[in-house]
Design an enzyme around this catalytic site. Structure first.
Site, PDB file in Angstrom:
ATOM      1  N   HIS A 103      -3.690   6.767   3.092  1.00 65.14           N
ATOM      2  CA  HIS A 103      -4.028   5.460   2.526  1.00 65.14           C
ATOM      3  C   HIS A 103      -5.450   5.103   2.942  1.00 65.14           C
ATOM      4  O   HIS A 103      -5.860   5.351   4.079  1.00 65.14           O
ATOM      5  CB  HIS A 103      -3.038   4.408   3.026  1.00 65.14           C
ATOM      6  CG  HIS A 103      -3.390   3.033   2.552  1.00 65.14           C
ATOM      7  ND1 HIS A 103      -3.665   2.765   1.232  1.00 65.14           N
ATOM      8  CD2 HIS A 103      -3.536   1.862   3.217  1.00 65.14           C
ATOM      9  CE1 HIS A 103      -3.961   1.494   1.106  1.00 65.14           C
ATOM     10  NE2 HIS A 103      -3.897   0.921   2.291  1.00 65.14           N
ATOM     11  N   CYS A 118       0.819  -1.223   0.000  1.00 62.66           N
ATOM     12  CA  CYS A 118       0.000   0.000   0.000  1.00 62.66           C
ATOM     13  C   CYS A 118       0.852   1.272   0.000  1.00 62.66           C
ATOM     14  O   CYS A 118       0.348   2.348  -0.315  1.00 62.66           O
ATOM     15  CB  CYS A 118      -0.933  -0.004   1.198  1.00 62.66           C
ATOM     16  SG  CYS A 118      -1.911  -1.509   1.302  1.00 62.66           S
ATOM     17  N   ASN A 122     -10.045  -0.862   0.015  1.00 60.51           N
ATOM     18  CA  ASN A 122      -8.588  -0.709   0.026  1.00 60.51           C
ATOM     19  C   ASN A 122      -8.037  -1.210  -1.314  1.00 60.51           C
ATOM     20  O   ASN A 122      -8.102  -2.407  -1.591  1.00 60.51           O
ATOM     21  CB  ASN A 122      -8.025  -1.522   1.198  1.00 60.51           C
ATOM     22  CG  ASN A 122      -6.515  -1.409   1.315  1.00 60.51           C
ATOM     23  OD1 ASN A 122      -5.847  -0.848   0.436  1.00 60.51           O
ATOM     24  ND2 ASN A 122      -5.972  -1.943   2.397  1.00 60.51           N
TER      25      ASN A 122
HETATM   26  N1  COA Z   1     -18.107  -9.915   8.835  1.00 58.85           N
HETATM   27  C1  COA Z   1     -18.533 -10.240  10.063  1.00 58.85           C
HETATM   28  N2  COA Z   1     -17.713 -10.593  11.040  1.00 58.85           N
HETATM   29  C2  COA Z   1     -16.384 -10.603  10.791  1.00 58.85           C
HETATM   30  C3  COA Z   1     -15.875 -10.267   9.531  1.00 58.85           C
HETATM   31  C4  COA Z   1     -16.790  -9.917   8.529  1.00 58.85           C
HETATM   32  N3  COA Z   1     -16.409  -9.575   7.283  1.00 58.85           N
HETATM   33  N4  COA Z   1     -14.531 -10.356   9.562  1.00 58.85           N
HETATM   34  C5  COA Z   1     -14.194 -10.728  10.793  1.00 58.85           C
HETATM   35  N5  COA Z   1     -15.322 -10.895  11.549  1.00 58.85           N
HETATM   36  C6  COA Z   1     -15.423 -11.290  12.922  1.00 58.85           C
HETATM   37  C7  COA Z   1     -14.215 -12.013  13.430  1.00 58.85           C
HETATM   38  O1  COA Z   1     -14.309 -13.369  13.091  1.00 58.85           O
HETATM   39  C8  COA Z   1     -14.302 -11.766  14.927  1.00 58.85           C
HETATM   40  O2  COA Z   1     -15.197 -12.679  15.452  1.00 58.85           O
HETATM   41  P1  COA Z   1     -14.900 -13.418  16.862  1.00 58.85           P
HETATM   42  O3  COA Z   1     -14.790 -12.307  17.860  1.00 58.85           O
HETATM   43  O4  COA Z   1     -16.075 -14.302  17.024  1.00 58.85           O
HETATM   44  O5  COA Z   1     -13.598 -14.136  16.638  1.00 58.85           O
HETATM   45  C9  COA Z   1     -14.946 -10.388  15.026  1.00 58.85           C
HETATM   46  O6  COA Z   1     -15.518 -10.122  13.748  1.00 58.85           O
HETATM   47  C10 COA Z   1     -13.985  -9.294  15.407  1.00 58.85           C
HETATM   48  O7  COA Z   1     -12.791  -9.445  14.701  1.00 58.85           O
HETATM   49  P2  COA Z   1     -11.610  -8.426  14.902  1.00 58.85           P
HETATM   50  O8  COA Z   1     -10.440  -8.907  14.127  1.00 58.85           O
HETATM   51  O9  COA Z   1     -11.414  -8.110  16.328  1.00 58.85           O
HETATM   52  O10 COA Z   1     -12.216  -7.117  14.240  1.00 58.85           O
HETATM   53  P3  COA Z   1     -11.567  -5.701  14.163  1.00 58.85           P
HETATM   54  O11 COA Z   1     -12.386  -4.737  14.912  1.00 58.85           O
HETATM   55  O12 COA Z   1     -10.094  -5.729  14.431  1.00 58.85           O
HETATM   56  O13 COA Z   1     -11.755  -5.382  12.619  1.00 58.85           O
HETATM   57  C11 COA Z   1     -10.469  -5.393  10.616  1.00 58.85           C
HETATM   58  C12 COA Z   1     -11.170  -6.226  11.660  1.00 58.85           C
HETATM   59  C13 COA Z   1      -9.803  -6.312   9.611  1.00 58.85           C
HETATM   60  C14 COA Z   1     -11.510  -4.535   9.918  1.00 58.85           C
HETATM   61  C15 COA Z   1      -9.443  -4.477  11.302  1.00 58.85           C
HETATM   62  O14 COA Z   1      -8.631  -5.229  12.148  1.00 58.85           O
HETATM   63  C16 COA Z   1      -8.564  -3.762  10.312  1.00 58.85           C
HETATM   64  O15 COA Z   1      -9.025  -2.925   9.568  1.00 58.85           O
HETATM   65  N6  COA Z   1      -7.255  -4.056  10.346  1.00 58.85           N
HETATM   66  C17 COA Z   1      -6.339  -3.419   9.443  1.00 58.85           C
HETATM   67  C18 COA Z   1      -6.553  -3.986   8.097  1.00 58.85           C
HETATM   68  C19 COA Z   1      -5.828  -3.215   7.076  1.00 58.85           C
HETATM   69  O16 COA Z   1      -5.974  -2.017   7.019  1.00 58.85           O
HETATM   70  N7  COA Z   1      -5.087  -3.916   6.254  1.00 58.85           N
HETATM   71  C20 COA Z   1      -4.402  -3.323   5.182  1.00 58.85           C
HETATM   72  C21 COA Z   1      -3.325  -2.489   5.684  1.00 58.85           C
HETATM   73  S1  COA Z   1      -2.680  -1.647   4.381  1.00 58.85           S
END
Ligand code: COA
Length: 336
Positions: A263, A122, A293
């Protein structure tokens, strides 16, 4: 890496034109509800994303890139035949070799151009900007084109709800030329890498470390794998640090920044950075709700949309900042 020490020896460069291209097909959160166990509410509240674009089967990354470059060249008033350097930032190349930039050169007839790819996820578009800034600044090239382009849909496991809701396809480009007396200029640029965190976000298969074979084909190793929560924390810290470095190296203060183009990964990441930098929310460009993204393309597309929407006036100070797999991060302060 802080480029300030070398900067004085280089002639300043400007962004002479921008362009972007988004594929027509829209994939909404409602569409995703039919593919994996997720909901519009979950995706919206956790990320801010409402829809993303998906390239057609016969469109590869180079096709998206070439469309964006055409628009950037037209705006800059530079002919394809006069382009001397093409750098494509991508993690979803048409082929492992040759570089996607070679296909872009061929499609546009930029026959004089040196063309190669940068793989910095990214942060790739800002890595390309720094390479163009220093090489054009040193006098090696006059007209350079930098592109962020991705067909991430080809590298997504569409059964993995943790990742498939986050990403989209698209391309953005900019033409980099020497600054003139009445043009804007790139004021500062910073790059950083932490390979110790490489496993947090990667496409583990398909490279020499783990070729895809008949035996492992069902494991879908050539798709994006991510530890979301860890990546989130690193993203906030690295983008905040990189933003401050770009502002300070340019001799500016946060209050001088007219527009922040971050980003476009997650609205909560952007909110956290904006809060720490004390920049007004109205001064932040957001389009992740429409495109998700798009990795290396995200900052490039946002820059072009901000430009064409008239969000940047001559003389405005603009801050670009990105973060991605590697881990990598990058920032640039620009006088428009
Ligand atoms: N729909 C519904 N539930 C989902 C899901 C989806 N698409 N994806 C994950 N979940 C669930 C998980 O399984 C988890 O369930 P559990 O508690 O029963 O295990 C729950 O939602 C919470 O997951 P968590 O990982 O704590 O969520 P979060 O608040 O951290 O959000 C992201 C997840 C991926 C959105 C967040 O971590 C994020 O944006 N991270 C950075 C990603 C990024 O920017 N990557 C590129 C960098 S350039």
């Amino acid at each position: 890496m802080d480029s300030s020490a070398a900067a004085s020896a280089l002639r300043p460069v400007q962004i002479a034109g921008t362009g972007s291209y988004l594929p027509e097909k829209v994939l909404s959160n409602a569409d995703l509800e039919k593919i994996v166990e997720t909901s519009d509410d979950w995706i919206t509240t956790r990320t801010g994303i409402k829809e993303r674009r998906i390239a057609a089967e016969d469109q590869s990354t180079s096709h998206l890139a070439a469309e964006a470059v055409k628009k950037a060249l037209a705006q800059a008033g530079v002919e394809a035949a006069d382009v001397e350097l093409i750098i494509v930032a991508t993690i979803t190349p048409d082929t492992l070799t040759p570089a996607t930039a070679c296909y872009v050169q061929k499609q546009l007839g930029c026959d004089r151009a040196v063309a190669f790819d940068v793989s910095a996820a990214c942060s790739g578009f800002l890595y390309a900007l720094e390479l163009a800034r220093t090489s054009v600044g040193a006098g090696a090239f006059q007209n350079a084109v930098i592109v962020g382009a991705e067909k991430l849909s080809a590298y997504i496991n569409w059964e993995d709800r943790n990742t498939c809701v986050l990403f989209g396809d698209g391309a953005g480009a900019a033409v980099i030329t020497p600054a003139t007396a009445d043009s804007g200029r790139v004021l500062s640029s910073q790059l950083g890498t932490d390979g110790n965190q490489a496993e947090l976000l990667s496409i583990p298969g398909g490279g020499s470390a783990c070729p895809i074979t008949v035996d492992n084909a069902s494991e879908r190793l050539a798709t994006l794998a991510m530890q979301g929560r860890e990546v989130f924390k690193h993203a906030v810290n690295a983008m905040k640090r990189a933003s401050i470095e770009a502002i300070e190296t340019a001799g500016l203060q946060s209050s001088d920044i007219k527009l922040l183009i971050p980003h476009q990964a997650n609205l909560r990441i952007i909110d956290a950075i904006v809060e720490r930098l004390e920049i007004d929310k109205e001064d932040v460009f957001i389009n992740l709700n429409r495109y998700g993204n798009t990795s290396a393309a995200a900052v490039a597309i946002a820059l072009d949309e901000a430009n064409r929407d008239g969000r940047m006036q001559r003389g405005d100070k603009i801050l670009l900042v990105a973060f991605g797999a590697g881990l990598t991060w990058a920032s640039a302060a620009i006088e428009w």
